[in-house]
Motif scaffolding. Sequence first.
Motif, short mmCIF file in Angstrom:
data_model
loop_
_atom_site.label_atom_id
_atom_site.label_comp_id
_atom_site.label_asym_id
_atom_site.label_seq_id
_atom_site.Cartn_x
_atom_site.Cartn_y
_atom_site.Cartn_z
N GLY A 177 -0.96 -1.32 -10.03
CA GLY A 177 -2.11 -0.62 -9.46
C GLY A 177 -1.94 0.88 -9.50
N GLU A 178 -0.77 1.36 -9.13
CA GLU A 178 -0.52 2.80 -9.14
C GLU A 178 -0.53 3.35 -10.56
N GLN A 181 0.78 2.40 -20.72
CA GLN A 181 1.09 1.76 -19.44
C GLN A 181 2.04 0.59 -19.69
N ARG A 227 0.82 -1.21 0.00
CA ARG A 227 0.00 0.00 0.00
C ARG A 227 0.86 1.26 0.00
N GLU A 239 -7.71 -6.65 -10.30
CA GLU A 239 -9.13 -6.66 -10.68
C GLU A 239 -9.69 -8.08 -10.76
N ALA A 263 -2.33 2.21 -13.04
CA ALA A 263 -3.72 2.31 -13.47
C ALA A 263 -4.40 3.52 -12.83
N ARG A 264 -4.10 3.78 -11.55
CA ARG A 264 -4.74 4.92 -10.88
C ARG A 264 -4.28 6.25 -11.49
N VAL A 265 -2.99 6.38 -11.75
CA VAL A 265 -2.49 7.62 -12.34
C VAL A 265 -3.08 7.79 -13.75
N GLY A 296 -5.92 6.75 -14.80
CA GLY A 296 -7.31 7.18 -14.63
C GLY A 296 -7.41 8.65 -14.24
N LEU A 297 -6.49 9.12 -13.40
CA LEU A 297 -6.51 10.52 -12.98
C LEU A 297 -6.12 11.46 -14.11
N PRO A 325 -0.78 8.86 -5.97
CA PRO A 325 -1.13 8.90 -7.41
C PRO A 325 -1.64 10.27 -7.85
N PRO A 353 -2.88 7.05 -0.53
CA PRO A 353 -3.77 7.33 -1.68
C PRO A 353 -3.52 8.68 -2.32
#
Length: 837
Positions: A241-242, A260, A209, A460, A244-246, A248-249, A215, A212
């Motif tokens: 995971g990070e 990616q 982890r 996922e 994908a989050r970045v 998305g942002l 990202p 949050p």
Amino acid sequence: MIRYDALDALPVRSALPALTDALEGEGTSVLVAPPGTGKTTLVPLVLAGLVGDGPARRVVVAEPRRIAARAAARRMAWLLGERPGESVGFTVRGERAVGRHTRVEVVTTGVLLQRLQRDQELAGVDVVVLDECHERHLDADTVAAFLWDVRQALRPELRLVAASATTDAEGWSRLLGGAPVVEAAGVAHPVEVVWAPPARPLRPPHGMRVDPALPAHVASVVRRALAERDGDVLCFLPGVGEIARVAGLLGELGGVEVLQVHGRAPAAVQEAVLSAGERRRVVLATSVAESSLTVPGVRVVVDSGLAREPRVDHARGLSGLTTVRASRAAGRQRAGRAGREAPGVVYRCWAEAEDGRLPAFPTPEIKVADLTSFALQAACWGDPDASGLALLDPPPGGAMAAARSALTAVGAVDGAGRATQTGARLARLGVHPRLGRALLDTGGDGAPVVALLSEEVPREYGDDLAGALRRARAGGDAYGARWAAEVRRLRAVSAGSARPPARDGAVRVPPGAGDDRLAGLVAALAFPERVARLDGGSYLMASGTRVELAEGSGLRGAPWIVVAVADRPAGRGHARVRLGAAVDEDVARAAAGALLGERDEVCWAGGDVVARHVERLGAIELAVRPLKDAGPALVRAALLDGLREEGLGLLRWSPEALGLRQRLAFLRAHLGEPWPDVSDDALHARVDEWLEPELGRARRRADLARIDAGQALARLLPWAGGEAARLEELAPERITVPSGSRIRIDYRDPERPVLAVKLQELFGLRETPAVAGVPLLVHLLSPAGRPAAVTADLASFWADGYRAVRAELRGRYPKHPWPEDPATAEPTRYTNARLRR
């Protein structure tokens, strides 16, 4: 057609004469070359004689990652005007492009390790280049050690090159027998450093982890870089995971393509990253892009400052990746990506003041990773404890012991640590020995589950292993395609292999087993100590570790599960299941049969002796019944545990017994031997000498309360030497004062016992009373028994302190004598009226 213009532009060319001289002379060399100089591409071509006028040789280049191996081979083939598989080829797990005329083969270190185990001489290979050795991956360190063995014992003509941009060159030189260090001066373009820390401090990473807010901060820095600078942006993040989050942002960036890149990325994406794009690009990547890959067009690097490294939690029996601060060496590698083709800039997402506190180099995997696979490779190599291997860092003894225990449990090594036939087969499978044994136990039927467990499953896919198996089987993504290829490989390598001898309670896959049962069976065979039973709101594993399921988990409510992957969230006492499968109790019992047992258990619990007969699966209690006739030794051990936990106050301590213990403590403090130590620790250590036979007759707490502690304690007195007879002389319970009263001495403070006595009873006494040569601390009491003065020097008190006490108390107690000269007055315990009579 050979692209000489591109080859001539590579700066490493200036170091080639020194490198070839070193290999001709010593046969080994350490090549230090900055990123972008061509050490990965030009050097192998020259050593193979494909470029220049050198002799034709077969060269193997070992890369730490599959994506780097493919990219290096394709780049070299492009420089020669060919396709991969002709003069230059590559071999990675599940993919091979090598032809009859291949002279340079790029492989992963894992593939080379397997090849060395099959053919220790590495027949037909003239030169091995260990690229990016600074990363200190366990397979790379192992390969280097094995190659040095080969060169020393079998093939002194084998040439070895350790190459990197940032590495411990002196250490590698020593490891390779004093290999010459050759440095290439790169034509590095300047890279400006921009410090871009977040507005507020982020919480340190823990396990997998990250805060949050990270990202979001990285995404904002990427947007800032796009606005302030030209060229493509390469952004380093710790994991998929990070990324994908970045991504998305960032959303739609208007004319900017977001890619990616990570180990699970589709081949088409990896190819696109390594080719110049028509639009401006933002490449979000893990550490796979740190080295061996040139991403064209990149002028800007955004560095999150984090990386993922393997770790083992030996206390919980869990292993996996954890998020850490990237080293300064990694930071230099990342920044160098921005200056490969032109001046660039790196935005570092931390404060400049933090930079000096970062570790200099990545932590070598051998120090922190699960060493089970390494130990098996060493055993198959003929060096079970790895003591004879040339390693920059020796393996930790505890981790090696844990690895050998795991290997013994799967039948891979014998009692002396030597590899068995099963161990040799496991070493050739290319998966963790636990997974390999499960694969062999199931005759290859478990290949789909083993393929899932051999690398990180996409988040996922969820935490239900059976559900993840169905997702992978359905395909439609890059992971599913790679999983299917790995399933085919595992079935091929396990086909025709005789099943190893069955382990105790080994489970076979029944015909037609569904995904749920197959997932549970294979995971339980691979991780028998991680079968777990629901116990309250959490699960207790056979290993003794507690785990919890995430909210919304598909495994919730299952009475039994097996944990394949877990981590430990920050601030939580229990581990968290990241991937597991539901199993039936019969599967759990069979898979973890070696942990199954029955025994009488007598312990101190809830304040008393509890005796029961327990059937256990490791730490899991399967069945319990009361035990009426517990063995005396077990009962005695439980009572001793109770005395240790709750203290010796469980015994009956009369005032006389307490007094005896205090007197003995006083004598021990001032006279030492032979007077016994009566502290709690000492009494526990000598329980056999003073608490028997009473303890032997006791069965429960109430029996302890009936034991006279004073009578038992008297057994420790020094009877043999006759000193016990002097107890009353050296430490009397009471002392006679001038009035004739016998006053009890308080020994609670062994350094200075206390005599509390009415002041009038000591009239005429000039010297302070003493015991065993130690003056007592005299508490002088008023006629009402309240403290009036404290002194350790009675004569001084009579001369100086008495007057003040007399003036204060004479009016309050007029019936009692208060002479002007107490040193010559008659002591008394009575009032004036009583004295006159």
